[in-house]
Design a protein around this motif. Structure first.
Motif, mmCIF file in Angstrom:
data_model
loop_
_atom_site.group_PDB
_atom_site.id
_atom_site.type_symbol
_atom_site.label_atom_id
_atom_site.label_comp_id
_atom_site.label_asym_id
_atom_site.label_seq_id
_atom_site.Cartn_x
_atom_site.Cartn_y
_atom_site.Cartn_z
ATOM 1 N N ASP A 161 -31.925 -19.649 -15.319
ATOM 2 C CA ASP A 161 -33.217 -20.341 -15.246
ATOM 3 C C ASP A 161 -33.897 -20.188 -16.597
ATOM 4 O OD1 ASP A 161 -35.748 -21.328 -14.784
ATOM 5 O OD2 ASP A 161 -35.950 -20.413 -12.813
ATOM 6 N N TRP A 162 -33.974 -21.307 -17.334
ATOM 7 C CA TRP A 162 -34.532 -21.289 -18.679
ATOM 8 C C TRP A 162 -35.877 -22.016 -18.733
ATOM 9 C CZ3 TRP A 162 -29.582 -22.644 -17.277
ATOM 10 C CH2 TRP A 162 -28.573 -21.729 -17.614
ATOM 11 N N GLY A 163 -36.625 -21.951 -17.652
ATOM 12 C CA GLY A 163 -37.923 -22.602 -17.610
ATOM 13 C C GLY A 163 -37.810 -24.023 -17.116
ATOM 14 N N ALA A 164 -37.615 -24.964 -18.027
ATOM 15 C CA ALA A 164 -37.524 -26.366 -17.641
ATOM 16 C C ALA A 164 -36.187 -26.699 -17.003
ATOM 17 C CB ALA A 164 -37.749 -27.261 -18.859
ATOM 18 N N LEU A 165 -35.171 -25.867 -17.225
ATOM 19 C CA LEU A 165 -33.835 -26.146 -16.723
ATOM 20 C C LEU A 165 -33.310 -24.950 -15.944
ATOM 21 C CD1 LEU A 165 -31.351 -28.107 -16.795
ATOM 22 C CD2 LEU A 165 -30.567 -26.807 -18.794
ATOM 23 N N ASP A 166 -32.706 -25.201 -14.787
ATOM 24 C CA ASP A 166 -32.047 -24.144 -14.031
ATOM 25 C C ASP A 166 -30.736 -24.685 -13.478
ATOM 26 O OD1 ASP A 166 -32.625 -24.977 -10.981
ATOM 27 O OD2 ASP A 166 -34.479 -25.261 -12.118
ATOM 28 N N ALA A 167 -29.775 -23.793 -13.236
ATOM 29 C CA ALA A 167 -28.451 -24.224 -12.820
ATOM 30 C C ALA A 167 -27.774 -23.143 -11.998
ATOM 31 C CB ALA A 167 -27.593 -24.564 -14.044
ATOM 32 N N VAL A 168 -26.909 -23.581 -11.076
ATOM 33 C CA VAL A 168 -26.074 -22.695 -10.262
ATOM 34 C C VAL A 168 -24.689 -23.330 -10.166
ATOM 35 C CG1 VAL A 168 -25.666 -21.708 -7.971
ATOM 36 C CG2 VAL A 168 -27.985 -21.822 -8.866
ATOM 37 N N ALA A 169 -23.661 -22.510 -10.332
ATOM 38 C CA ALA A 169 -22.288 -22.943 -10.088
ATOM 39 C C ALA A 169 -21.630 -21.908 -9.184
ATOM 40 C CB ALA A 169 -21.514 -23.089 -11.389
ATOM 41 N N TYR A 170 -21.041 -22.378 -8.083
ATOM 42 C CA TYR A 170 -20.489 -21.495 -7.056
ATOM 43 C C TYR A 170 -19.079 -21.939 -6.724
ATOM 44 C CZ TYR A 170 -19.848 -19.586 -2.297
ATOM 45 O OH TYR A 170 -19.370 -18.949 -1.182
ATOM 46 N N PHE A 171 -18.155 -20.970 -6.676
ATOM 47 C CA PHE A 171 -16.765 -21.266 -6.353
ATOM 48 C C PHE A 171 -16.271 -20.210 -5.372
ATOM 49 C CE2 PHE A 171 -17.716 -22.570 -10.679
ATOM 50 C CZ PHE A 171 -17.389 -23.916 -10.650
ATOM 51 N N SER A 172 -15.702 -20.653 -4.250
ATOM 52 C CA SER A 172 -15.279 -19.693 -3.233
ATOM 53 C C SER A 172 -13.940 -20.103 -2.639
ATOM 54 C CB SER A 172 -16.314 -19.592 -2.106
ATOM 55 O OG SER A 172 -16.270 -20.736 -1.278
ATOM 56 N N GLY A 173 -13.217 -19.105 -2.146
ATOM 57 C CA GLY A 173 -11.985 -19.322 -1.414
ATOM 58 C C GLY A 173 -11.959 -18.417 -0.203
ATOM 59 N N ARG A 174 -11.415 -18.908 0.893
ATOM 60 C CA ARG A 174 -11.344 -18.139 2.132
ATOM 61 C C ARG A 174 -10.021 -18.473 2.805
ATOM 62 N NH1 ARG A 174 -15.732 -15.751 4.647
ATOM 63 N NH2 ARG A 174 -17.076 -16.950 3.245
ATOM 64 N N SER A 175 -9.284 -17.444 3.217
ATOM 65 C CA SER A 175 -7.967 -17.672 3.793
ATOM 66 C C SER A 175 -7.794 -16.843 5.058
ATOM 67 C CB SER A 175 -6.873 -17.301 2.787
ATOM 68 O OG SER A 175 -5.588 -17.434 3.367
ATOM 69 N N ILE A 176 -7.539 -17.528 6.183
ATOM 70 C CA ILE A 176 -7.079 -16.857 7.406
ATOM 71 C C ILE A 176 -5.563 -16.901 7.323
ATOM 72 C CG2 ILE A 176 -7.142 -16.828 9.927
ATOM 73 C CD1 ILE A 176 -9.726 -18.397 9.827
ATOM 74 N N SER A 177 -4.962 -15.797 6.919
ATOM 75 C CA SER A 177 -3.550 -15.824 6.523
ATOM 76 C C SER A 177 -2.587 -15.481 7.645
ATOM 77 C CB SER A 177 -3.328 -14.880 5.338
ATOM 78 O OG SER A 177 -3.768 -13.574 5.626
ATOM 79 N N SER A 178 -3.093 -15.073 8.816
ATOM 80 C CA SER A 178 -2.231 -14.883 9.986
ATOM 81 C C SER A 178 -3.004 -15.322 11.221
ATOM 82 C CB SER A 178 -1.773 -13.429 10.112
ATOM 83 O OG SER A 178 -2.857 -12.583 10.451
ATOM 84 N N ASP A 179 -2.293 -15.557 12.303
ATOM 85 C CA ASP A 179 -2.958 -16.017 13.518
ATOM 86 C C ASP A 179 -3.930 -14.962 14.041
ATOM 87 O OD1 ASP A 179 -1.671 -18.440 13.551
ATOM 88 O OD2 ASP A 179 -0.054 -17.774 14.874
ATOM 89 N N ILE A 180 -5.098 -15.421 14.519
ATOM 90 C CA ILE A 180 -6.117 -14.545 15.095
ATOM 91 C C ILE A 180 -5.674 -14.092 16.474
ATOM 92 C CG2 ILE A 180 -8.508 -14.480 15.910
ATOM 93 C CD1 ILE A 180 -9.116 -16.642 13.776
ATOM 94 N N ASP A 181 -5.887 -12.808 16.798
ATOM 95 C CA ASP A 181 -5.574 -12.279 18.131
ATOM 96 C C ASP A 181 -6.815 -12.329 19.014
ATOM 97 O OD1 ASP A 181 -2.992 -11.710 17.368
ATOM 98 O OD2 ASP A 181 -3.407 -9.611 16.888
ATOM 99 N N ASP A 182 -6.641 -12.715 20.277
ATOM 100 C CA ASP A 182 -7.749 -12.630 21.213
ATOM 101 C C ASP A 182 -7.865 -11.204 21.754
ATOM 102 O OD1 ASP A 182 -5.889 -12.238 23.286
ATOM 103 O OD2 ASP A 182 -6.017 -14.290 24.020
ATOM 104 N N GLY A 183 -8.768 -10.981 22.710
ATOM 105 C CA GLY A 183 -9.016 -9.634 23.196
ATOM 106 C C GLY A 183 -7.859 -9.010 23.946
ATOM 107 N N ASN A 184 -6.897 -9.830 24.369
ATOM 108 C CA ASN A 184 -5.695 -9.299 25.012
ATOM 109 C C ASN A 184 -4.566 -9.065 24.020
ATOM 110 O OD1 ASN A 184 -6.862 -9.261 27.526
ATOM 111 N ND2 ASN A 184 -5.991 -11.212 28.194
ATOM 112 N N GLY A 185 -4.860 -9.250 22.731
ATOM 113 C CA GLY A 185 -3.829 -9.078 21.722
ATOM 114 C C GLY A 185 -2.885 -10.255 21.605
ATOM 115 N N VAL A 186 -3.210 -11.373 22.248
ATOM 116 C CA VAL A 186 -2.358 -12.564 22.209
ATOM 117 C C VAL A 186 -2.760 -13.421 21.011
ATOM 118 C CG1 VAL A 186 -1.643 -14.643 23.434
ATOM 119 C CG2 VAL A 186 -2.081 -12.524 24.702
ATOM 120 N N PRO A 187 -1.837 -13.741 20.124
ATOM 121 C CA PRO A 187 -2.186 -14.574 18.969
ATOM 122 C C PRO A 187 -2.631 -15.975 19.391
ATOM 123 C CG PRO A 187 -0.080 -13.454 18.621
ATOM 124 C CD PRO A 187 -0.436 -13.274 20.073
ATOM 125 N N ILE A 188 -3.676 -16.466 18.749
ATOM 126 C CA ILE A 188 -4.099 -17.855 18.920
ATOM 127 C C ILE A 188 -3.275 -18.659 17.931
ATOM 128 C CG2 ILE A 188 -6.038 -19.469 18.826
ATOM 129 C CD1 ILE A 188 -7.853 -17.002 19.360
#
Length: 688
Positions: A192-219
């Motif tokens: 933020d330089w007074g008259a000018l402000d900027a934001v740059a955002y880069f993200s990654g998210r990976s579900i790399s294996s099947d999710i287990d439910d409460g019975n331990g059964v993979p979805i």
């Protein structure tokens, strides 16, 4: 509610009250004044807001360690995030109004896309600074789709991220959850330089294996890779003008059934690849000393493409949905004896969709467009120092056009008035109420969907010379009428400090609502529909069908929230009790479960916060014939936050969590899949 549930809730409340004498201190965390802004087109303190609303922002969002929007917003009263555990398909449900019956806004622009089970949230939760949820009919300000409410998402600006005294900075964050082996990381740079402000955002998210439910059964096939990049530029040539441009690109890919809220099978799995681009350009003009002009102009565009090749039969589906919007909103204040604040504007909206299957037009997502012109105004009239009258109206004209000469186009207009009040008997209390008309025009897919919906199983005979094909097909309903509702709401709020101990803060709210809905659009799935009977090999062939129908319905209920902070301990609770039925006494399949949520936390010192979250959901047995009931469940989550206040890590935050401690298998009604079982989480962020 069982006796055991009642005793547990009562014991929790009594324990919290008694603990106040042990943990109260003279320096509690100071909570900022909560205001509503983007969801009301005007900035107001929550205690002056004549609608039922919730706001979650800043650290409260980060504390969720959310990998999905259900984890981020799922415990807010009146709001349910449905669609199951796969982030592909999550969608909002407010008081039983779902999908397109709720308006979504991202940094001011509408996001209208909805195609069954393909999701509506295309943004990484970590970039959000603020979420506003307005429950109840909001068509006066937002037109079609706001029959259930409005959810407004605002992403982080430079001023939200900069350390004191700095003009530039950066933030790095990373996290891990063991259930699904979920890795996420992001980098944000800002200045933020007074008259000018900027934001740059880069993200990654990976579900790399099947999710287990409460019975331990993979979805099966719950893995997904997600990327999100956002750039925001702000320019203020003078104190009166601000221009802002933002661009977001979101991508997800993974193997999933075409209905990602259903079990995965080799016949239904597709290799989904989605890309969503959103661009915003705004101008705000607020001249000093001029109470008549406070102008906001916004132009925006969304471009969505989802490719779904199906390996089973080499079928390739593509869905494209583009939205172009333009709105001009002004706020004026005038009057000396009787002050009046007026919010008014014009809005234009164009949605275009087209789909293809193996290069040919796709009947399940027909080529069509929707165009809407709107004008609206809402006045807040301060009749006395303590009593405001709110009166508003909106006029919408819309057209729905389909590229199919066998189907008729649709067009209509709608008038959405609203009358409300806000009464402040003291500085700490508010009583408010509303009567509003709201509407939702049918969507393009509701009007014009056709062809195969799903395959229920192999063919089998159902009588002499008659065979059920095992195929369920969409029936187009081009004469579907718009949803219209009259909604009544009455609410109460209280906020104060120094209530039980010096420096503490307490806020309490509750509301009741009643919505009389004409022509509610309900989805009907018929297993065997003899209307489809036609000659075939060996006799008649009969399909199942899926179609939309108009029914009259009433939706009603009660909601409440409580937040208390005494410094070294804090507590909150939420209660949701929605009910509904169609005319004739038939239940609706979209009504969520009655739910009680609570949080209790301790701050043993300035660096640490420890806490427990609970959720109690009760049976939902009044469901349409043939639908699965919603079974009761109880959840317990632990969380801890370490945020050093001094030393080399004083700008770092480390969060720990254990969700679903009891490893309970549960389904959030009306989802089709169970949610994740026990999950351990850790995340860290550092700003410099």
């Amino acid at each position: 509610m069982t006796r055991q549930h009642f005793l547990l809730i009562t014991t929790t409340a009594v324990s919290a009250t008694l603990a106040q004498t042990i943990w109260a201190q003279d320096a509690p965390v100071q909570l900022p004044t909560i205001v509503l802004d983007s969801a009301l087109r005007d900035e107001r303190d929550l205690l002056d807001t004549p609608v039922t609303a919730s706001v979650i922002q800043g650290d409260a969002l980060d504390a969720q360690q959310a990998n999905t929007f259900e984890e981020l917003l799922g415990d807010i009263p009146g709001l349910t995030i449905e669609g199951g555990p796969r982030p592909f398909s999550q969608e909002p449900n407010i008081r039983g109004f779902q999908d397109e019956q709720v308006v979504l806004r991202f940094d001011g622009g509408r996001f209208n896309f909805n195609q069954a089970h393909r999701g509506r949230f295309f943004l990484d939760p970590d970039i959000l600074q603020r979420v506003e949820i307005v429950r109840g009919g909001g068509s006066t300000l937002y037109g079609s789709g706001a029959i259930g409410g409005v959810i407004s998402f605002e992403t982080k600006d430079a001023e939200d991220l900069l350390l004191p005294g700095r003009t530039v900075g950066a933030r790095v964050a990373a996290g891990f959850a063991d259930n699904g082996e979920i890795y996420n990381g992001n980098v944000t740079v800002f200045g933020d330089w007074g008259a000018l402000d900027a934001v740059a955002y880069f993200s990654g998210r990976s579900i790399s294996s099947d999710i287990d439910d409460g019975n331990g059964v993979p979805i099966r096939n719950s893995k997904v890779d997600v990327f999100n990049g956002i750039v925001k530029l702000g320019f203020e040539p003078t104190d009166e003008h601000r221009f802002e441009f933002s661009y977001s690109q979101f991508e997800d890919e993974g193997t999933t059934p075409s209905n990602s809220n259903a079990p995965s099978t080799f016949m239904t799995d597709v290799e989904r690849d989605a890309r969503i681009q959103m661009a915003r350009l705004s101008w705000d003009y607020d001249p000093a000393g001029n109470d008549l002009v406070n102008l906001s102009v916004l132009a925006y565009a969304n471009f969505l493409q989802i490719d779904e090749p199906r390996p089973f039969d080499n079928r390739i589906d593509q869905s494209n949905y583009d939205t172009f919007g333009f709105e001009v909103v002004n706020r004026s204040e005038f009057g000396s004896m009787t002050p009046v604040t007026l919010v008014y504007g014009l809005e234009y909206l164009l949605d275009e969709q087209d789909g293809s299957r193996n290069g040919a037009p796709k009947p399940q997502f027909p080529n069509a467009e929707a165009e809407t012109f709107s004008a609206f105004a809402e006045a807040t009239i301060s009749l006395t120092d303590t009593f405001d009258l709110i009166a508003g109206a909106r006029y919408d004209v819309y057209d729905r056009n389909v590229d199919d000469p066998t189907l008729p186009d649709a067009s209509d207009e709608f008038f959405s008035p609203r009358l409300g009040f806000s009464f402040r008997p003291t500085d700490n209390w508010q009583v408010y109420g509303n009567v509003a008309r709201a509407f939702r025009a049918p969507t393009l897919t509701e009007l014009y969907n056709s062809d195969v919906h799903f395959v229920a199983g192999p063919p089998f005979p159902i009588g002499p010379g008659t065979t059920f094909t095992g195929v369920n097909v969409f029936l187009p309903t081009p004469n579907l009428r718009e949803e219209k509702s009259t909604q009544v709401e009455l609410g109460l709020r209280f906020e104060n400090t120094d209530v039980f101990a010096a420096g503490d803060t307490l806020s309490v709210s509750g509301n009741v609502y009643y919505a009389d809905v004409e022509d509610f659009i309900d989805t009907v799935v018929t297993f065997i529909d003899f209307r489809t009977a036609r000659p075939g090999p060996g006799g008649l062939l009969v399909d199942g069908t899926t179609e939309q129908r108009n029914v009259d319905a009433v939706l009603y209920g009660f909601e409440a929230e409580l937040d208390y902070d005494a410094g070294s301990w804090f507590a909150s609770a939420g209660f949701t009790a929605p009910q509904a039925e169609a005319v004739g006494g038939q239940p609706l399949g979209s009504i969520p479960q009655t739910r009680v949520t609570s949080t209790f936390g301790l701050r043993p010192n300035a660096d640490w916060t420890l806490g427990l979250r609970t959720t109690f959901a009760f049976d939902r047995s009044d469901v349409p014939v043939g639908s699965a009931v919603g079974e009761a469940y109880q959840l317990f989550d632990l969380f801890a936050v370490w945020q050093p206040q001094s030393g080399p890590l004083d700008n770092a935050v480390v969060r720990f969590g254990v969700e679903n401690i009891g490893d309970e298998r549960y389904v959030i009604f009306p989802n089709g899949l169970p949610q994740p079982g026990r999950t351990f989480k850790i995340s860290a962020a550092y700003t410099f």
